[in-house]
Design a protein around this motif. Structure first.
Motif, PDB file in Angstrom:
ATOM      1  N   MET A 112      11.058   5.972   5.177  1.00  0.00           N
ATOM      2  CA  MET A 112      10.232   7.168   5.336  1.00  0.00           C
ATOM      3  C   MET A 112      10.526   7.826   6.687  1.00  0.00           C
ATOM      4  O   MET A 112      10.599   9.049   6.809  1.00  0.00           O
ATOM      5  CB  MET A 112       8.762   6.758   5.241  1.00  0.00           C
ATOM      6  CG  MET A 112       7.763   7.860   5.523  1.00  0.00           C
ATOM      7  SD  MET A 112       6.069   7.314   5.157  1.00  0.00           S
ATOM      8  CE  MET A 112       5.757   6.218   6.542  1.00  0.00           C
TER       9      MET A 112
ATOM     10  N   ASP B 232       2.347   1.606  -3.476  1.00  0.00           N
ATOM     11  CA  ASP B 232       1.319   1.981  -4.454  1.00  0.00           C
ATOM     12  C   ASP B 232       0.978   3.467  -4.331  1.00  0.00           C
ATOM     13  O   ASP B 232       0.970   4.195  -5.325  1.00  0.00           O
ATOM     14  CB  ASP B 232       0.076   1.111  -4.201  1.00  0.00           C
ATOM     15  CG  ASP B 232      -1.028   1.357  -5.219  1.00  0.00           C
ATOM     16  OD1 ASP B 232      -0.797   2.092  -6.201  1.00  0.00           O
ATOM     17  OD2 ASP B 232      -2.132   0.809  -5.014  1.00  0.00           O
ATOM     18  N   LEU B 233       0.743   3.910  -3.118  1.00  0.00           N
ATOM     19  CA  LEU B 233       0.164   5.241  -2.928  1.00  0.00           C
ATOM     20  C   LEU B 233       1.180   6.341  -2.657  1.00  0.00           C
ATOM     21  O   LEU B 233       0.976   7.482  -3.039  1.00  0.00           O
ATOM     22  CB  LEU B 233      -0.846   5.213  -1.774  1.00  0.00           C
ATOM     23  CG  LEU B 233      -1.987   4.191  -1.934  1.00  0.00           C
ATOM     24  CD1 LEU B 233      -2.862   4.172  -0.700  1.00  0.00           C
ATOM     25  CD2 LEU B 233      -2.808   4.513  -3.173  1.00  0.00           C
ATOM     26  N   ILE B 234       2.279   6.012  -1.948  1.00  0.00           N
ATOM     27  CA  ILE B 234       3.204   7.081  -1.528  1.00  0.00           C
ATOM     28  C   ILE B 234       4.549   6.996  -2.256  1.00  0.00           C
ATOM     29  O   ILE B 234       5.152   8.002  -2.584  1.00  0.00           O
ATOM     30  CB  ILE B 234       3.465   7.027  -0.001  1.00  0.00           C
ATOM     31  CG1 ILE B 234       2.159   6.889   0.779  1.00  0.00           C
ATOM     32  CG2 ILE B 234       4.265   8.250   0.465  1.00  0.00           C
ATOM     33  CD1 ILE B 234       1.413   8.162   1.025  1.00  0.00           C
ATOM     34  N   PHE B 235       5.035   5.787  -2.428  1.00  0.00           N
ATOM     35  CA  PHE B 235       6.366   5.626  -3.043  1.00  0.00           C
ATOM     36  C   PHE B 235       6.289   4.762  -4.309  1.00  0.00           C
ATOM     37  O   PHE B 235       6.902   3.698  -4.380  1.00  0.00           O
ATOM     38  CB  PHE B 235       7.340   4.993  -2.040  1.00  0.00           C
ATOM     39  CG  PHE B 235       7.531   5.787  -0.782  1.00  0.00           C
ATOM     40  CD1 PHE B 235       8.228   6.995  -0.797  1.00  0.00           C
ATOM     41  CD2 PHE B 235       7.001   5.346   0.430  1.00  0.00           C
ATOM     42  CE1 PHE B 235       8.410   7.735   0.374  1.00  0.00           C
ATOM     43  CE2 PHE B 235       7.173   6.085   1.600  1.00  0.00           C
ATOM     44  CZ  PHE B 235       7.877   7.275   1.567  1.00  0.00           C
ATOM     45  N   PRO B 236       5.540   5.216  -5.359  1.00  0.00           N
ATOM     46  CA  PRO B 236       5.360   4.379  -6.550  1.00  0.00           C
ATOM     47  C   PRO B 236       6.668   4.110  -7.297  1.00  0.00           C
ATOM     48  O   PRO B 236       6.739   3.176  -8.085  1.00  0.00           O
ATOM     49  CB  PRO B 236       4.387   5.190  -7.415  1.00  0.00           C
ATOM     50  CG  PRO B 236       4.505   6.583  -6.935  1.00  0.00           C
ATOM     51  CD  PRO B 236       4.842   6.511  -5.479  1.00  0.00           C
TER      52      PRO B 236
ATOM     53  N   CYS C 206       0.837  -1.213   0.000  1.00  0.00           N
ATOM     54  CA  CYS C 206       0.000   0.000   0.000  1.00  0.00           C
ATOM     55  C   CYS C 206       0.865   1.254   0.000  1.00  0.00           C
ATOM     56  O   CYS C 206       0.586   2.236  -0.676  1.00  0.00           O
ATOM     57  CB  CYS C 206      -0.982  -0.006   1.169  1.00  0.00           C
ATOM     58  SG  CYS C 206      -0.247  -0.088   2.803  1.00  0.00           S
TER      59      CYS C 206
ATOM     60  N   MET D  92      -4.867  -6.268 -10.060  1.00  0.00           N
ATOM     61  CA  MET D  92      -5.446  -4.980  -9.670  1.00  0.00           C
ATOM     62  C   MET D  92      -6.236  -5.047  -8.360  1.00  0.00           C
ATOM     63  O   MET D  92      -6.515  -4.037  -7.748  1.00  0.00           O
ATOM     64  CB  MET D  92      -6.361  -4.472 -10.795  1.00  0.00           C
ATOM     65  CG  MET D  92      -5.584  -3.857 -11.940  1.00  0.00           C
ATOM     66  SD  MET D  92      -4.791  -2.315 -11.414  1.00  0.00           S
ATOM     67  CE  MET D  92      -3.888  -1.889 -12.892  1.00  0.00           C
ATOM     68  N   GLY D  93      -6.602  -6.243  -7.948  1.00  0.00           N
ATOM     69  CA  GLY D  93      -7.408  -6.359  -6.727  1.00  0.00           C
ATOM     70  C   GLY D  93      -6.610  -6.205  -5.441  1.00  0.00           C
ATOM     71  O   GLY D  93      -7.165  -6.197  -4.350  1.00  0.00           O
ATOM     72  N   GLN D  94      -5.301  -6.098  -5.548  1.00  0.00           N
ATOM     73  CA  GLN D  94      -4.478  -6.051  -4.331  1.00  0.00           C
ATOM     74  C   GLN D  94      -4.619  -4.730  -3.591  1.00  0.00           C
ATOM     75  O   GLN D  94      -4.875  -3.684  -4.183  1.00  0.00           O
ATOM     76  CB  GLN D  94      -3.013  -6.296  -4.666  1.00  0.00           C
ATOM     77  CG  GLN D  94      -2.395  -5.223  -5.543  1.00  0.00           C
ATOM     78  CD  GLN D  94      -0.934  -5.555  -5.826  1.00  0.00           C
ATOM     79  OE1 GLN D  94      -0.088  -5.361  -4.976  1.00  0.00           O
ATOM     80  NE2 GLN D  94      -0.665  -6.054  -7.021  1.00  0.00           N
ATOM     81  N   THR D  95      -4.451  -4.818  -2.254  1.00  0.00           N
ATOM     82  CA  THR D  95      -4.542  -3.586  -1.459  1.00  0.00           C
ATOM     83  C   THR D  95      -3.349  -3.457  -0.513  1.00  0.00           C
ATOM     84  O   THR D  95      -2.384  -2.776  -0.807  1.00  0.00           O
ATOM     85  CB  THR D  95      -5.863  -3.521  -0.653  1.00  0.00           C
ATOM     86  OG1 THR D  95      -5.942  -4.643   0.233  1.00  0.00           O
ATOM     87  CG2 THR D  95      -7.065  -3.499  -1.567  1.00  0.00           C
ATOM     88  N   CYS D  96      -3.429  -4.168   0.614  1.00  0.00           N
ATOM     89  CA  CYS D  96      -2.434  -4.003   1.679  1.00  0.00           C
ATOM     90  C   CYS D  96      -2.227  -5.369   2.311  1.00  0.00           C
ATOM     91  O   CYS D  96      -3.095  -6.234   2.246  1.00  0.00           O
ATOM     92  CB  CYS D  96      -2.981  -3.007   2.713  1.00  0.00           C
ATOM     93  SG  CYS D  96      -2.157  -2.993   4.315  1.00  0.00           S
TER      94      CYS D  96
ATOM     95  N   PRO E 166       7.831   0.223  -6.533  1.00  0.00           N
ATOM     96  CA  PRO E 166       7.329  -0.868  -7.381  1.00  0.00           C
ATOM     97  C   PRO E 166       7.675  -0.665  -8.857  1.00  0.00           C
ATOM     98  O   PRO E 166       7.898  -1.651  -9.580  1.00  0.00           O
ATOM     99  CB  PRO E 166       5.810  -0.849  -7.146  1.00  0.00           C
ATOM    100  CG  PRO E 166       5.506   0.436  -6.469  1.00  0.00           C
ATOM    101  CD  PRO E 166       6.750   0.852  -5.746  1.00  0.00           C
ATOM    102  N   ARG E 167       7.763   0.571  -9.313  1.00  0.00           N
ATOM    103  CA  ARG E 167       8.155   0.801 -10.719  1.00  0.00           C
ATOM    104  C   ARG E 167       9.580   0.316 -10.951  1.00  0.00           C
ATOM    105  O   ARG E 167       9.870  -0.306 -11.970  1.00  0.00           O
ATOM    106  CB  ARG E 167       8.005   2.281 -11.081  1.00  0.00           C
ATOM    107  CG  ARG E 167       6.549   2.649 -11.359  1.00  0.00           C
ATOM    108  CD  ARG E 167       6.330   4.130 -11.489  1.00  0.00           C
ATOM    109  NE  ARG E 167       6.975   4.679 -12.695  1.00  0.00           N
ATOM    110  CZ  ARG E 167       6.747   5.914 -13.123  1.00  0.00           C
ATOM    111  NH1 ARG E 167       5.902   6.716 -12.481  1.00  0.00           N
ATOM    112  NH2 ARG E 167       7.351   6.354 -14.208  1.00  0.00           N
TER     113      ARG E 167
END
Lengths: 246, 198, 480
Positions: free
Chosen positions: A216, A12-16, A9, A37-41, A19-20
């Motif tokens: 972080m 995905d949301l803060i440090f893309p 998570c 795409m269904g993954q979250t945390c 994963p890139r």
């Protein structure tokens, strides 16, 4: 072999970029990775704060997204540890035997990035180049929950131009600790300041670790102190350069 | 219900559904004795700042006299294998009386090489527990044949029916800044006399 | 003169106060650093250390699984050897036994061997209220007692004091308790130990009643064990006429030969020595040697509650070595007082809630959270107590205990909302859009922001999440 990426998570949301970089690195190594795409945390923030019921939706989301893959690459020691060692807790509590069985099946297939590279792909030289002085912080869950040992160091040592320097008190926790960083903020910061001091003392230009969460925290302290030391995820270092070296 | 009944009932309720634990693995036992057991023993005894002397059986009396130096206020238990003409034999002295003696000479039951430990089981020659405690200098005689390799061998050899005192170096403390300091309440000087060939 | 842990604030508050004390931080850093290094050296020289840890855990688990039987055997063995066995459900019952023995002998003072169990039950305060002075004879306990202070470490209760502070305490306070410190006392640790020797010797020589704990109680032989360094234990166990030993019921090991594990594990883990200077073992009364009247108090005081906890019961394996304190990064920075108990550090963070139960006292409920879950404690524990797992389970118990609360805590509300969002990736994407990408992460964290950002910069939320990038770059390009 079907390989999936769990971005986490935070990634995905803060440090893309993390994963890139992981995708770039795996591309370079010829691994075709999928991103369900269904993954979250991974649910760890809930479990480690005592909210096991609340972790269940995340665990179910993981089960739906990742069951059936041969390997799931997770660029975080902490999240990989959560999947491997904590999902069973939440599943048992749910009283749902199907979920328990799913967890038992997928848990051993979750790999932290360096484990996947070294153990599954069998590579330590990933063809990266990174001409900087680097200190490596092992992060507690990578070190003790997963027992990654020297895998990340071996990967870093093979990077062209990278000079790895010793981090004093490297095995000591940075003080992030998930919600510990908020619930016991003063102690967390005291631990982090000592870590930041050691990072600066190491003479490194860049602090590398396998967990964005710890970075972080340490990075936030370094940046508040106007330090010139940058923090980078292991994946970003391993994905740097044009891959010509491999 | 009595406290006893309550506690036992609470224990039974607490473990009623607990799984049966596996048998205790004893892989740590039965290591072969290392070479040079006695040398290791003396090295480890000295490591904790005890004084080490070594002699043949025939030189025992002279060695003990050297260990005592000029001290003549010496108390010994019944059954000591040597006779010191000036020594007082314990006859149930009070603690205050014991405190007036400069030194005590005793034997031991077992020596442990790996830890540099003497074990007294307070049989003949070793005296009751207070005897080797109150005087400030303890001279302890150990025969080479009494030295065993490690803790498991010592435990196997000792009789739990007797009170025991395990001694590793002189009295010490690490209570001030965790730095070790020798000499608090027990004897501040410990001299171990190892008797070879016996 | 004695202080108390009663009324201590929850951990985060107490920790804040401790963190502000620079002297304390420096004393702790020095002391824990010293002991960590010593332990590492003596553990490294034992080839079968892991075998020993496994055996230590297994012996304790086996003892606990059949604790009722072992306790009965222990009682029989002790009684057969002339000891009187008492059972105490709680602190008050245990303290009353000791007070009754002292009263029966008409004494107004007892000498004490350092003992966690007697600290746990507040014995000194109980006796003081009844006109009986309990003299602590362990050097660190003496420092704490004379200083009107609280213990902050299991092994070295005065770890928070440096040598200069100790010298001042001895100079100012020893006289009121007996033989005063020499006027020219220096802060050399050898001199300080010498002053304690003189001060306490008169107490040892005149005391008629002693009180101890026990590190181990061997069921089949009725043997009690005290492991120590200074010789104060030997003095108390040997010289007085009467001995009362208070033993937590979890201290039982089944057989004499089981001690061969713990006599190896404990000293190396605890003081970082191959063997501690003195270990005393005894069983009941020995004619003509030592106390001729011997009492043993078997203490529950929450232990059966802990034993009933399937995850937490492993905490009862603890042999009080304090290795977990010495490696704990939290303990090293805040010290022991912040835990509000005689059991501080990682083991205290689990043992106190297990003994007391969670859900009613905010201080106790705060302890399982007093850890970053780094796992260093498990790595060094000689009996392999999985402290991180027990901490996590106790957190669950704390949360569960408050689930039926009419008004949920703000934390519970946040967690429920997050759980909803993480239950479905589409909700997550929606939340993403609502919160606004490209904004500081503080937009999401709301009221928690100050706790983070008072000392740490906050990352900026990127313009594009990973999943959006993937959808744009990869998914539409036909790869997955």
């Amino acid at each position: 072999m079907r390989v999936a990426l769990m971005a986490t998570c935070l990634g995905d949301l803060i440090f893309p970029d993390v994963p890139r970089a992981t995708v770039r690195l795996l591309d370079r190594l010829g691994v075709q990775v999928e991103f369900p795409m269904g993954q979250t945390c991974c649910g760890q923030p809930f479990v480690n704060t005592g909210y096991v019921d609340e972790a269940l939706p995340a665990v179910r989301a993981y089960a739906d997204a990742f069951s059936g893959f041969d390997a799931v690459v997770i660029p975080s020691g902490s999240c990989a540890g959560s999947v491997r060692h904590q999902h069973s807790l939440a599943a048992r509590r749910s009283g749902d035997p199907a979920l328990e069985a799913a967890v038992a099946a997928y848990a051993p297939k979750a790999y932290e990035l360096s484990e996947f590279l070294v153990d599954v792909l069998g590579v330590t030289d990933v063809g990266a180049s990174f001409p900087h002085t680097v200190a490596y912080h092992p992060t507690c869950h990578s070190l003790r929950m997963l027992g990654l040992g020297d895998r990340p160091r071996r990967l870093l040592e093979a990077v062209r131009g990278l000079e790895l320097v010793d981090l004093p008190h490297a095995l000591e926790c940075c003080g992030f600790g998930g919600t510990f960083a908020l619930k016991n903020a003063d102690t967390s910061v005291a631990m982090g300041l000592d870590k930041a001091r050691d990072v600066v003392a190491s003479g490194a230009q860049v602090l590398v670790a396998g967990d964005s969460s710890c970075l972080m925290h340490i990075g936030g302290l370094l940046s508040r102190q106007h330090s010139t030391v940058r923090v980078m995820h292991l994946a970003e270092v391993l994905a740097s350069g044009d891959g010509a070296g491999s | 219900m009595s406290a006893r009944d309550d506690i036992l009932a609470a224990v039974r309720a607490a473990v009623a559904t607990a799984p049966e634990p596996p048998a205790v693995p004893r892989a740590y036992r039965g290591h072969p004795s290392p070479e040079g057991l006695v040398d290791l023993f003396l090295e480890r005894v000295a490591d904790y700042r005890a004084t080490v002397m070594r002699c043949a059986p025939g030189d025992l009396l002279a060695t003990v006299e050297r260990a005592l130096g000029r001290r003549r206020s010496v108390i010994v238990p019944r059954g000591l294998p040597i006779e010191l003409p000036y020594a007082t034999t314990d006859s149930g002295h009070t603690a205050t009386e014991l405190d007036r003696f400069d030194a005590v000479v005793t034997t031991a039951a077992v020596g442990i090489a790996q830890t540099g430990t003497l074990v007294l089981d307070h049989g003949p020659g070793q005296g009751r527990r207070a005897l080797s405690l109150v005087p400030d200098r303890h001279v302890c005689l150990v025969r080479a044949g009494q030295v065993v390799s490690g803790v498991p061998e010592a435990i196997a050899r000792l009789d739990p029916g007797r009170p025991q005192t395990w001694i590793s170096g002189p009295s010490a403390t690490s209570d001030i800044e965790l730095s070790r300091v020798e000499g608090v309440h027990g004897p501040r000087t410990l001299i171990v006399v190892l008797v070879d060939g016996a | 003169m004695s202080a108390t842990f009663l009324g201590m604030p929850p951990f985060p508050t107490a920790a804040r106060t401790a963190l502000a004390n620079e002297q304390l931080r420096s004393n702790l850093r020095h002391a824990t650093g010293t002991i960590r290094a010593k332990r590492a050296v003596v553990v490294a020289e034992v080839d079968d250390w892991e075998d020993l840890r496994t055996a230590g855990a297994a012996v304790k688990d086996a003892a606990l699984r059949h604790l009722d039987e072992h306790l009965v055997v222990l009682e029989q063995a002790l009684t057969a050897r002339g000891a009187t066995v008492h059972w105490a459900r709680d602190a008050a019952e245990a303290c009353a036994v000791v007070a009754d023995v002292a009263r029966a002998h008409g004494v107004d003072e007892v000498v004490k061997v350092k003992s966690m169990a007697t600290q746990e039950i507040g014995l000194n305060e109980f006796l003081a209220d009844r006109g009986i002075a309990a003299w602590e004879t362990d050097l660190a306990e003496l420092i704490v007692q004379l200083g009107g202070d609280l213990p902050s470490h299991i092994l070295v209760p005065a770890i928070h004091r440096n040598r200069a502070e100790i010298r001042d305490i001895f100079r100012q306070r020893m006289g009121a308790a007996g033989r005063p410190a020499p006027v020219d006392l220096t802060d050399d640790p050898g001199d300080l130990a010498g002053a304690a020797r003189l001060h306490l010797r008169e107490k040892f020589l005149r005391a008629r009643v002693a009180v101890s704990g026990a590190n181990f109680a061997v069921a089949d032989t009725g043997t009690l064990v005290v492991v120590e360094s200074e010789g104060n234990g030997r003095m108390c166990l040997t010289l007085p006429e009467v001995l009362v030993t208070v033993v937590g019921i979890e201290k039982v090991v089944p057989t004499w030969s089981d001690l061969d594990v713990f006599f190896q594990l404990l000293p190396r883990s605890s003081t970082g020595e191959r063997m501690n200077p003195y270990t005393s073992t005894w069983s009941g009364v020995t004619q003509g040697d030592g106390p001729q009247e011997v009492h043993v108090v078997l203490l529950d005081n929450g232990r059966t509650r802990a034993l009933a906890d399937p995850v937490g019961r492993q905490a009862l394996r603890c042999i009080r070595c304090s290795a977990c304190l010495n490696v704990c990064p939290v303990y090293e920075r805040v010290g022991g007082h912040a835990y509000g108990s005689v059991y501080p550090g990682p083991i205290g963070a689990i043992l106190n809630p297990l003994l007391r139960g969670v859900g009613s006292d905010p201080q106790t409920d705060s302890l399982p959270y007093a850890s970053s879950l780094c796992g260093a404690c498990l790595e060094v524990c000689p009996v392999k107590i999985d402290i991180p797992s027990v901490l996590v389970d106790l957190r669950r118990q704390v949360v569960d205990a408050h689930r039926r609360q009419r008004v949920p805590t703000p934390e519970a509300t946040v967690m429920r909302a997050a759980a909803w969002a993480f239950g479905d990736a589409r909700r997550l994407s929606l939340g993403e859009r609502l919160a606004g990408l490209g904004a500081p992460a503080s937009r999401w964290l709301g009221p928690l922001v100050p706790r983070w950002s008072s000392s740490r910069d906050m990352p900026t939320v990127p313009r594009e999440s990973f999943r959006r990038w993937w959808r744009r770059e990869r998914a539409e390009g036909g790869r997955s």
